[in-house]
Design a protein around this motif. Structure first.
Motif, mmCIF file in Angstrom:
data_model
loop_
_atom_site.group_PDB
_atom_site.id
_atom_site.type_symbol
_atom_site.label_atom_id
_atom_site.label_comp_id
_atom_site.label_asym_id
_atom_site.label_seq_id
_atom_site.Cartn_x
_atom_site.Cartn_y
_atom_site.Cartn_z
ATOM 1 N N ALA A 1 0.851 -1.189 0.000
ATOM 2 C CA ALA A 1 0.000 0.000 0.000
ATOM 3 C C ALA A 1 0.885 1.236 0.000
ATOM 4 C CB ALA A 1 -0.929 0.000 1.222
ATOM 5 N N LEU A 2 0.268 2.382 -0.206
ATOM 6 C CA LEU A 2 0.935 3.683 -0.094
ATOM 7 C C LEU A 2 0.250 4.464 1.016
ATOM 8 C CD1 LEU A 2 1.191 4.629 -3.886
ATOM 9 C CD2 LEU A 2 2.951 3.598 -2.468
ATOM 10 N N VAL A 3 1.051 5.176 1.835
ATOM 11 C CA VAL A 3 0.500 5.921 2.965
ATOM 12 C C VAL A 3 1.339 7.177 3.156
ATOM 13 C CG1 VAL A 3 1.906 4.808 4.738
ATOM 14 C CG2 VAL A 3 -0.386 5.629 5.316
ATOM 15 N N LEU A 4 0.755 8.217 3.741
ATOM 16 C CA LEU A 4 1.487 9.449 4.012
ATOM 17 C C LEU A 4 2.279 9.298 5.308
ATOM 18 C CD1 LEU A 4 -1.178 12.155 3.124
ATOM 19 C CD2 LEU A 4 0.571 11.141 1.680
ATOM 20 N N THR A 5 3.533 9.719 5.271
ATOM 21 C CA THR A 5 4.399 9.656 6.443
ATOM 22 C C THR A 5 5.017 11.025 6.677
ATOM 23 O OG1 THR A 5 6.310 9.000 5.112
ATOM 24 C CG2 THR A 5 4.930 7.225 6.009
ATOM 25 N N SER A 6 5.542 11.209 7.883
ATOM 26 C CA SER A 6 6.230 12.465 8.206
ATOM 27 C C SER A 6 7.721 12.249 8.105
ATOM 28 C CB SER A 6 5.852 12.934 9.615
ATOM 29 O OG SER A 6 6.215 11.950 10.568
ATOM 30 N N GLY A 7 8.411 13.231 7.530
ATOM 31 C CA GLY A 7 9.849 13.143 7.379
ATOM 32 C C GLY A 7 10.497 14.493 7.589
ATOM 33 N N PRO A 8 11.828 14.571 7.398
ATOM 34 C CA PRO A 8 12.531 15.842 7.610
ATOM 35 C C PRO A 8 12.084 16.939 6.657
ATOM 36 C CG PRO A 8 13.958 14.184 6.582
ATOM 37 C CD PRO A 8 12.732 13.473 7.026
ATOM 38 N N ARG A 9 11.534 16.565 5.495
ATOM 39 C CA ARG A 9 11.091 17.567 4.526
ATOM 40 C C ARG A 9 9.579 17.730 4.521
ATOM 41 N NH1 ARG A 9 14.906 16.338 -0.788
ATOM 42 N NH2 ARG A 9 16.928 16.593 0.265
ATOM 43 N N GLY A 10 8.910 17.236 5.552
ATOM 44 C CA GLY A 10 7.460 17.363 5.642
ATOM 45 C C GLY A 10 6.760 16.088 5.222
ATOM 46 N N THR A 11 5.509 16.226 4.832
ATOM 47 C CA THR A 11 4.693 15.071 4.456
ATOM 48 C C THR A 11 5.196 14.472 3.152
ATOM 49 O OG1 THR A 11 2.781 16.054 5.540
ATOM 50 C CG2 THR A 11 2.357 14.285 3.972
ATOM 51 N N ALA A 12 5.299 13.137 3.127
ATOM 52 C CA ALA A 12 5.759 12.431 1.940
ATOM 53 C C ALA A 12 4.941 11.164 1.781
ATOM 54 C CB ALA A 12 7.250 12.110 2.045
ATOM 55 N N VAL A 13 4.986 10.597 0.583
ATOM 56 C CA VAL A 13 4.305 9.338 0.297
ATOM 57 C C VAL A 13 5.303 8.205 0.472
ATOM 58 C CG1 VAL A 13 3.080 8.002 -1.437
ATOM 59 C CG2 VAL A 13 2.733 10.452 -1.293
ATOM 60 N N GLY A 14 4.958 7.221 1.307
ATOM 61 C CA GLY A 14 5.849 6.108 1.566
ATOM 62 C C GLY A 14 5.166 4.780 1.331
ATOM 63 N N LYS A 15 5.985 3.749 1.132
ATOM 64 C CA LYS A 15 5.449 2.404 0.953
ATOM 65 C C LYS A 15 5.049 1.832 2.306
ATOM 66 C CE LYS A 15 8.141 1.454 -3.210
ATOM 67 N NZ LYS A 15 9.130 0.570 -3.852
ATOM 68 N N ALA A 16 4.027 0.978 2.292
ATOM 69 C CA ALA A 16 3.514 0.411 3.533
ATOM 70 C C ALA A 16 2.958 -0.977 3.241
ATOM 71 C CB ALA A 16 2.432 1.309 4.131
ATOM 72 N N SER A 17 2.572 -1.656 4.314
ATOM 73 C CA SER A 17 1.955 -2.972 4.217
ATOM 74 C C SER A 17 0.627 -2.934 4.961
ATOM 75 C CB SER A 17 2.869 -4.048 4.809
ATOM 76 O OG SER A 17 2.222 -5.304 4.832
ATOM 77 N N ALA A 18 -0.468 -3.295 4.249
ATOM 78 C CA ALA A 18 -1.794 -3.335 4.852
ATOM 79 C C ALA A 18 -2.164 -4.780 5.160
ATOM 80 C CB ALA A 18 -2.827 -2.717 3.907
ATOM 81 N N SER A 19 -2.765 -5.018 6.351
ATOM 82 C CA SER A 19 -3.068 -6.383 6.779
ATOM 83 C C SER A 19 -4.483 -6.450 7.333
ATOM 84 C CB SER A 19 -2.078 -6.848 7.853
ATOM 85 O OG SER A 19 -0.748 -6.738 7.413
ATOM 86 N N LEU A 20 -5.158 -7.599 7.096
ATOM 87 C CA LEU A 20 -6.477 -7.854 7.660
ATOM 88 C C LEU A 20 -6.339 -8.322 9.097
ATOM 89 C CD1 LEU A 20 -8.173 -9.714 4.679
ATOM 90 C CD2 LEU A 20 -8.691 -7.423 5.487
ATOM 91 N N THR A 21 -7.211 -7.790 9.980
ATOM 92 C CA THR A 21 -7.150 -8.170 11.401
ATOM 93 C C THR A 21 -8.560 -8.323 11.942
ATOM 94 O OG1 THR A 21 -7.046 -5.841 12.018
ATOM 95 C CG2 THR A 21 -4.949 -6.989 11.799
ATOM 96 N N GLY A 22 -9.195 -9.442 11.675
ATOM 97 C CA GLY A 22 -10.494 -9.710 12.277
ATOM 98 C C GLY A 22 -11.617 -8.909 11.643
ATOM 99 N N VAL A 23 -12.623 -8.590 12.469
ATOM 100 C CA VAL A 23 -13.839 -7.927 12.001
ATOM 101 C C VAL A 23 -14.109 -6.711 12.887
ATOM 102 C CG1 VAL A 23 -16.310 -8.187 11.569
ATOM 103 C CG2 VAL A 23 -14.781 -10.113 11.165
ATOM 104 N N THR A 24 -14.581 -5.600 12.279
ATOM 105 C CA THR A 24 -14.883 -4.392 13.042
ATOM 106 C C THR A 24 -16.237 -4.538 13.724
ATOM 107 O OG1 THR A 24 -16.006 -3.263 11.235
ATOM 108 C CG2 THR A 24 -13.611 -3.073 11.323
ATOM 109 N N SER A 25 -16.585 -3.531 14.537
ATOM 110 C CA SER A 25 -17.865 -3.561 15.249
ATOM 111 C C SER A 25 -19.055 -3.445 14.310
ATOM 112 C CB SER A 25 -17.912 -2.416 16.274
ATOM 113 O OG SER A 25 -17.800 -1.169 15.615
ATOM 114 N N THR A 26 -18.809 -2.966 13.063
ATOM 115 C CA THR A 26 -19.899 -2.852 12.094
ATOM 116 C C THR A 26 -19.944 -4.034 11.136
ATOM 117 O OG1 THR A 26 -18.455 -1.552 10.656
ATOM 118 C CG2 THR A 26 -19.865 -0.348 12.187
ATOM 119 N N GLY A 27 -19.141 -5.053 11.384
ATOM 120 C CA GLY A 27 -19.180 -6.254 10.567
ATOM 121 C C GLY A 27 -18.263 -6.234 9.360
ATOM 122 N N LEU A 28 -17.457 -5.181 9.172
ATOM 123 C CA LEU A 28 -16.528 -5.116 8.049
ATOM 124 C C LEU A 28 -15.183 -5.722 8.447
ATOM 125 C CD1 LEU A 28 -17.254 -1.490 6.819
ATOM 126 C CD2 LEU A 28 -17.941 -3.610 5.711
#
Length: 742
Positions: free
Chosen positions: A539-566
């Motif tokens: 995935a891609l996510v915004l991160t904070s760095g020395p030059r301000g907000t930047a786009v960085g690589k990330a890993s998204a993972s499934l973790t169970g079910v939310t309170s709304t069933g998603l």
């Protein structure tokens, strides 16, 4: 776009009368086109005169041609009103290149034709080609060649010089003392036409049929947008010409796809067996592409010819999705320069093409003699031939089926997301300070209406919603300030209960058209789980760095079910970075727009953003869009249709007969009561001032109201008494509408 410029002219100067068209053989350079745009903006009349162009030549950029005004005479100031002698004389529509028309006087048309000959004179060529352009020097020479025009009369009156003397000054500056020929005739064009009188039109190239076949949707017709998307995938050599100039596909303002409402046609390419269903706009583009190939004398109609036809109509979906950078040349002019590498004719000069040679002609001239020869070989060779033909048909059908896939763009990259950050990010400021926010969507795309209702929502197209971290004490429906693209707007803060687990709130603001993110949109996406399916992905996510907000690589993972069933979701940035709160989590995959998994949750008070590199929970896009649907419903009013509060209440139990009110057992996520802050377990004691003793009282009160109306509700939450404003929504057509769900 050209269409927008025409609307601006009509609003400012009135709708012009239809006039004849004059098409350029040698197109204008980028600077010359900018001169015409400037003249149109400062002109006080609907038709551009030679004096308007003279003013613009002196105002646009700081070019060498402006030395002429130093040596001869300055043009008048743009604010000075000068009566024109030529504005009412034979006006025409001048196409300075393949994409840009201007309404001009006869004198301007003649001056531009002189400029074309001057450009040809400068190049030393015998005919025009794709590299030739009309420069500001050429245009200025053309203005000096039109007798008794406004520009020449002004320069002669100020300087006291004759027209010949003025042309002599310009000749010494730009043409080495040799004056070009003055002629009203269009200059000759290299390669026009060589086959325009042929008995048959050119056949369809396999590239056209393959692009159409790969763009066939399930149960629909091939539109111009789907064809352009197939070009992006299958013909990168064509798309790269536009992409290198900054063009990209982006959702337009208003309806994303509307061609199928105009009608469909069956397309049967001559000498081929395919039959395809296309929209009427796509059918017109195919015919214009064949006309162009016939006019140029090309051997077949290729995907490039059809793309020319798509780009000829600004109202079709393919053209509307093509986001044009401000400084780029027109798309058809880019095709002429970089793909065809030759001057292309405007539509007005393209003659209609006859049909290609039919299959039965090929049978008479080729297949019959071939079969006669094959028949002498014997029955064994004939049977083998039939088997080979059958195998080829099966293989072709398999390949065609395999290529029937969704219409997509090239994968969005981190650089593309960074380029869109000014559109995606904003700032919300309340009593406890400012925090960043992420654009989620425009409410006009989330209205859920009953099947037979007539609803009115005049301002939904201007209402935009941003997700941001909730403050420590979130006040539902409080007023905050949203700063977007450097401007501030009042916004309403929504902090519904189900989003509390993510520490997120929604800020709803009305934005003017000039600041709308009309060239940007999300496609909601989700990770899948199950046997053999991955439970995480890049995935891609915004991160904070020395030059301000930047786009960085990330890993998204499934973790169970939310309170709304998603499905629950978390994200962790790679490389030791920290995901920002309220950051979009984007899948780096193919799509017509950036694919959104969700928005990162807000961090707990006191958490250090720069040092916390652990995974963050993600509010799924589907859950956020549920709230957008609820917000949209509350803004819609209608003369008919049942109202809805999204509450399920239980009748009072005997043990509780002494307590006032009725218990709330369930609150529908994203509906009116949830948006107002009502929680399961609350006890409704009054509804619009009326004491509540049974659920039917609330049912009747909601039934008497119309969607969009508000009700003041008094609640008991533990030992506290609360008052909230519930703005009623709709009973959606897919809901059965049980009596307990109001």
């Amino acid at each position: 776009m050209v269409d927008d410029a025409r609307r601006e002219d009509e609003a400012r100067l009135g709708r012009p009368e239809p006039v004849a068209a004059q098409f350029s053989v040698v197109p204008a350079s980028v600077v010359t086109a900018r001169v015409f745009w400037y003249a149109r903006d400062v002109s006080r009349q609907a038709t551009l005169t030679t004096l308007d162009l003279l003013i613009a030549l002196n105002a646009v950029e700081d070019g060498d041609w402006q030395q002429f005004f130093v040596q001869a005479a300055p043009p008048p100031d743009a604010a000075t009103f000068l009566a024109s002698k030529e504005s009412a004389v034979a006006p025409r529509e001048l196409w300075v290149d393949l994409d840009v028309p201007f309404r001009v006087t006869e004198a301007v048309g003649k001056a531009f034709r002189y400029g074309e000959w001057a450009a040809l004179h400068e190049s030393g060529a015998e005919s025009a080609d794709s590299e030739l352009r009309v420069s500001p020097y050429d245009l200025l020479y053309g203005l000096l060649g039109v007798d008794d025009c406004d520009a020449l009369n002004h320069l002669g009156g100020i300087s006291g010089m004759s027209p010949a003397s003025l042309r002599g000054v310009l000749s010494d500056l730009a043409f080495d003392g040799a004056l070009p020929e003055l002629s009203d005739r269009p200059p000759p064009v290299d390669g026009w036409p060589t086959r325009g009188e042929s008995e048959y039109g050119p056949p369809w190239d396999v590239s056209v049929v393959e692009c159409l076949a790969s763009a066939v949707p399930t149960g629909g017709a091939v539109s111009t947008l789907r064809f352009v998307s197939a070009i992006v995938r299958a013909r990168p050599e064509l798309w790269s010409a536009l992409a290198s100039a900054g063009y990209r596909l982006a959702p337009p303002d208003g309806h994303a796809e509307r061609e199928e409402a105009w009608g469909t046609r069956v397309f049967r390419p001559e000498r081929r067996r395919e039959t395809l269903l296309v929209t009427s706009a796509m059918y017109s583009a195919l015919l214009l592409g064949r006309d162009l190939a016939y006019f140029r004398g090309d051997a077949s109609v290729t995907a490039a010819h059809v793309l020319y036809g798509v780009l000829d109509e600004p109202e079709n979906d393919g053209f509307r999705w093509l986001a044009r950078p401000a400084s780029a040349a027109g798309p058809r002019q880019i095709l002429a320069d970089q793909v065809f590498r030759a001057a292309l004719p405007p539509r007005g000069l393209v003659k209609a093409s006859p049909a290609a040679r039919r299959r039965h002609d090929a049978v008479a001239h080729v297949v019959v003699p071939a079969m006669a020869v094959l028949s002498t070989v014997g029955s064994v060779l004939a049977a083998l031939w039939r088997l080979l033909v059958l195998a080829a048909i099966v293989a072709g059908a398999w390949v065609g089926y395999d290529r029937l896939e969704s219409v997509v763009n090239p994968p969005p990259t981190a650089e593309a997301l960074t380029a869109d950050l000014p559109v995606i990010r904003a700032e919300v400021r309340g009593e406890d300070g400012a925090r960043p926010a992420t654009f989620v969507g425009r409410l006009s795309g989330f209205v859920r209406l009953p099947a037979d209702s007539r609803a009115f929502a005049p301002d939904l197209g201007h209402r935009f919603v941003f997700a941001t971290q909730s403050p420590d004490r979130a006040a539902n429906r409080s007023t905050v300030i949203l700063t977007y693209r450097g401007k501030s707007y009042p916004a309403v803060f929504h902090c519904p209960g189900a989003l509390g687990q993510y520490r997120l709130c929604l800020a709803e603001a009305v934005l003017p058209k000039v600041d709308m993110p009309d060239t940007f949109g999300w496609v909601p996406w989700s990770l899948t789980s199950g046997a053999g399916q991955p439970t995480s992905g890049p995935a891609l996510v915004l991160t904070s760095g020395p030059r301000g907000t930047a786009v960085g690589k990330a890993s998204a993972s499934l973790t169970g079910v939310t309170s709304t069933g998603l499905p629950g979701l978390t994200v962790r940035a790679t490389g030791g970075a920290s995901p920002l709160s309220a950051s979009p989590v984007v899948v780096p995959a193919e799509g017509l727009a950036l694919r959104l998994l969700g928005v990162t949750a807000g961090k707990a008070p006191g958490t250090a953003t720069g040092t916390d590199i652990g995974p963050l929970p993600v509010a799924p896009a589907a859950e956020l869009y549920t709230y957008l649907s609820g917000l949209a419903d509350t803004h819609v009013t209608a003369p008919t249709g049942r109202a809805d509060a999204g509450l399920v209440m239980a009748p009072d139990r005997p043990a509780d007969s002494g307590r006032p009110g009725v218990d709330v057992t369930k609150v529908a996520v994203g509906r009116a009561a949830d948006l107002a802050g009502v929680l399961p377990g609350d006890r409704v004691t009054r509804w619009d001032g009326e004491k509540v003793t049974e659920p039917d009282q609330v049912h009747r009160a909601v039934g008497r109201s119309a969607p969009g109306e508000s009700a003041t509700v008094e609640l008991r939450r533990g030992s506290r008494t609360l008052r909230v404003i519930v703005r009623l929504g709709y009973v959606v057509a897919s809901e059965t509408g049980g009596r307990d769900a109001e």
